[in-house]
Enzyme design. Sequence first.
Site, mmCIF file in Angstrom:
data_model
loop_
_atom_site.group_PDB
_atom_site.id
_atom_site.type_symbol
_atom_site.label_atom_id
_atom_site.label_comp_id
_atom_site.label_asym_id
_atom_site.label_seq_id
_atom_site.Cartn_x
_atom_site.Cartn_y
_atom_site.Cartn_z
ATOM 1 N N LYS B 39 0.822 -1.209 0.000
ATOM 2 C CA LYS B 39 0.000 0.000 0.000
ATOM 3 C C LYS B 39 0.858 1.263 0.000
ATOM 4 O O LYS B 39 0.632 2.179 -0.770
ATOM 5 C CB LYS B 39 -0.835 -0.024 1.289
ATOM 6 C CG LYS B 39 -2.258 0.477 1.138
ATOM 7 C CD LYS B 39 -3.007 0.109 2.382
ATOM 8 C CE LYS B 39 -4.059 1.114 2.750
ATOM 9 N NZ LYS B 39 -4.730 0.725 3.994
ATOM 10 N N GLU B 121 -5.142 -22.211 6.315
ATOM 11 C CA GLU B 121 -4.592 -22.879 7.496
ATOM 12 C C GLU B 121 -3.954 -21.882 8.438
ATOM 13 O O GLU B 121 -4.049 -22.000 9.667
ATOM 14 C CB GLU B 121 -3.553 -23.920 7.051
ATOM 15 C CG GLU B 121 -2.998 -24.770 8.167
ATOM 16 C CD GLU B 121 -4.064 -25.630 8.830
ATOM 17 O OE1 GLU B 121 -4.530 -26.584 8.216
ATOM 18 O OE2 GLU B 121 -4.458 -25.322 9.978
ATOM 19 N N GLU B 182 -1.612 -8.583 17.191
ATOM 20 C CA GLU B 182 -2.186 -8.047 15.963
ATOM 21 C C GLU B 182 -1.870 -6.557 15.874
ATOM 22 O O GLU B 182 -1.547 -5.916 16.873
ATOM 23 C CB GLU B 182 -3.718 -8.218 15.990
ATOM 24 C CG GLU B 182 -4.203 -9.648 15.936
ATOM 25 C CD GLU B 182 -4.059 -10.272 14.552
ATOM 26 O OE1 GLU B 182 -4.401 -9.620 13.554
ATOM 27 O OE2 GLU B 182 -3.580 -11.414 14.479
ATOM 28 N N LYS B 197 -11.260 -17.274 14.895
ATOM 29 C CA LYS B 197 -10.681 -18.600 14.656
ATOM 30 C C LYS B 197 -11.668 -19.702 15.042
ATOM 31 O O LYS B 197 -11.797 -20.723 14.358
ATOM 32 C CB LYS B 197 -9.388 -18.757 15.461
ATOM 33 C CG LYS B 197 -8.273 -17.848 14.954
ATOM 34 C CD LYS B 197 -7.136 -17.747 15.964
ATOM 35 C CE LYS B 197 -6.064 -16.784 15.481
ATOM 36 N NZ LYS B 197 -5.076 -16.477 16.526
#
Lengths: 402, 402
Positions: B39, B121, B182, B197
């Site tokens: 970006k 995954e 995060e 999740k």
Amino acid sequence: MNKKTKIGLFGFGVVGQGLYNILSQTDHFNAEVLKICVKNRHKSRPLPSERFTYDFKEILDDPEINLVVEVISDAREAYHIVTHALRHGKNVVTANKKMVAQNLKELIALQEEFGVSLTYEASSCGSIPIIRTLEEYFDNEPLHSIAGIFNGSSNFILSKIYNENLPYEAALKQAQVLGFAEADPELDVSGMDALNKLCIITAHGFGLAIPPHHIFNSGINNLHALDMAYAKAKGSKIKLLAMAHKVNSEQLIALVIPVMVHPDEDLYTVENEFNAVLVDAMFAGKQLFKGKGAGGFPTGAAILSDVSANFYEYRYTYKKRNNLKHTGNRLKYNPDFDIQVYIRYPQHMNLTAFLPVKDIIETGSDHHQQYVVGKVNLRNLLEQRNTLKQEKVFMMATHTSL
Amino acid sequence: MNKKTKIGLFGFGVVGQGLYNILSQTDHFNAEVLKICVKNRHKSRPLPSERFTYDFKEILDDPEINLVVEVISDAREAYHIVTHALRHGKNVVTANKKMVAQNLKELIALQEEFGVSLTYEASSCGSIPIIRTLEEYFDNEPLHSIAGIFNGSSNFILSKIYNENLPYEAALKQAQVLGFAEADPELDVSGMDALNKLCIITAHGFGLAIPPHHIFNSGINNLHALDMAYAKAKGSKIKLLAMAHKVNSEQLIALVIPVMVHPDEDLYTVENEFNAVLVDAMFAGKQLFKGKGAGGFPTGAAILSDVSANFYEYRYTYKKRNNLKHTGNRLKYNPDFDIQVYIRYPQHMNLTAFLPVKDIIETGSDHHQQYVVGKVNLRNLLEQRNTLKQEKVFMMATHTSL
């Protein structure tokens, strides 16, 4: 995908009946057992006699049967059945670790030659999907080591001795009563069963198909109260571990041996019939897989999973092995490596006369037995294993990490 | 099989660079990154500028690129990229749990409509191959429950607080410095990340694609020293768990909540950035999978495995979901279920006026706070979650088993 899997089943012991029960209890499972081949005509069976056959050709020659599932315990007979089935163009699912480990190279070649699939998830660590995970998930990732508790029966015995102070014989008896032990318990307690699994797992994890007799194994059959007391005094439990370890890019070592496991290690809490596999991978890091390693249902579940994968035309591709063969990778099995062990042996025996022990850090003795803690070479251990067995020597590694 | 995987990579943060490094460090890996879409034009990058593009069409329109790997953190942009790529007939690998969880039904439909594959995954539990295992190994075996530590960052924080008595803020800072958190740490500590999740894992394990906002989540962001002291006094650690549990053949419950975990439980020893998943299956029994849940390399390893599987034309088949749709199975998500919890809330608040608490077994208070231990209904919790959040209420389940 609307073909149905029609199974010819060999063997109807704990595992065979477990599988049969699972297939009849699970919904939406597109597979049925057409025929069951057993040996003993006179044994009473929980199913009508027309479901059984005593002639293995009746299954191999039946064109309707598209999958052979082999769960007998005799490795020689299993070899006979499996190789014939593969040559007859039938896919095979087997749980026979001894047969697979001893004939792996030939079994891989037969799959290639006849364009058929042989899967054996149930052969290693019961319900833990370790072979599939090594084949499919770690197929391109280099591994540092694989280690674990691969034999539920001996782990059960060790748990009973450690936690309940049961004598060895009583613990073994319990394992047999509960159906955790092999038909011949010697396979479990000598480490042979774990060794067979280690060979299979090493082929998928590192690409090396090592014949079992090239790898040193030492079991728990000579374990004395003395040894358990020694481990307890050091704050550790004894666990029978199978280990394959990449020393460097050219050397892989492998062995099966009791190990003193400390409370801060994952394997310390693996008790009774549970198995566990520790995979140390270059990028994923340390992974632990833990699950039931013995018993009809866990093994049946692993076979069920292979049966299901067969429906989707799954087969092993032995990627690590092919990578090793087709590239300049020099990784080889080479047992020339020193490990630190505790060795307890009879008073009359002159241990170091035939087994060099280096860097000795501890010795001790009582009226009948003596022990030494020091470093021994894996190659020497391999060479002297018959003597060690004859003299009922007990040996354990002092650490999980080599 | 001699086609090469040519990757268009979106995002070059911790995970993107981890993947790039793995691809360049692993031998024999038949994949290369052709272009990287980022970006920010002005950020300095460790690779020459011609490897980068700022226009996502350059990747989608490049016929040479046969796989899109998306590892950006913004879920809305990721949705845009992934759905466009699927509609363009390109297979996609993504690590974006929020995007996958929020749009799962649509993403499954797109895969079917355009005959393409989306694998993710890496979205769940870092390096643990849990989705693949549920898809391929437990595809035909009914599960009782799935529970575990799904967020490495909050587990790291809880470990630091419990083991080193660090204050919450200092522990969070460490997690951020180490790259475990995060971009927006609120996602980790509020339980939202674990919830996303859980939704993905529940779809593969039970066949139910539940939108995240239908499931109650409670995090560790309101954790006080008081709560930790309470747990310690009861001999337990606090772990943030995600759980899906089949109450009976017609009812599945799911939630994310801190839980008091006792020393004899597998999850007790799962520390720092490690994740763990406990699967309780009808035949295989209890399985534990433990591995690194956060960090560039573990996540990169999971993406690598998806990239490798793509080479072998692997795709999810959502077998449990299809089984549910095409048979008379009545399993539904239904939060009407009581669980026993510890709730700590401000002195001024009249908790029970809006949240009924039954079977109260303990209460307590100090100058500012009070707590109650009793049973609450999951549906009530869902309805009152905004109030609970506003009042900074901390809540934890008293047991892992519901």
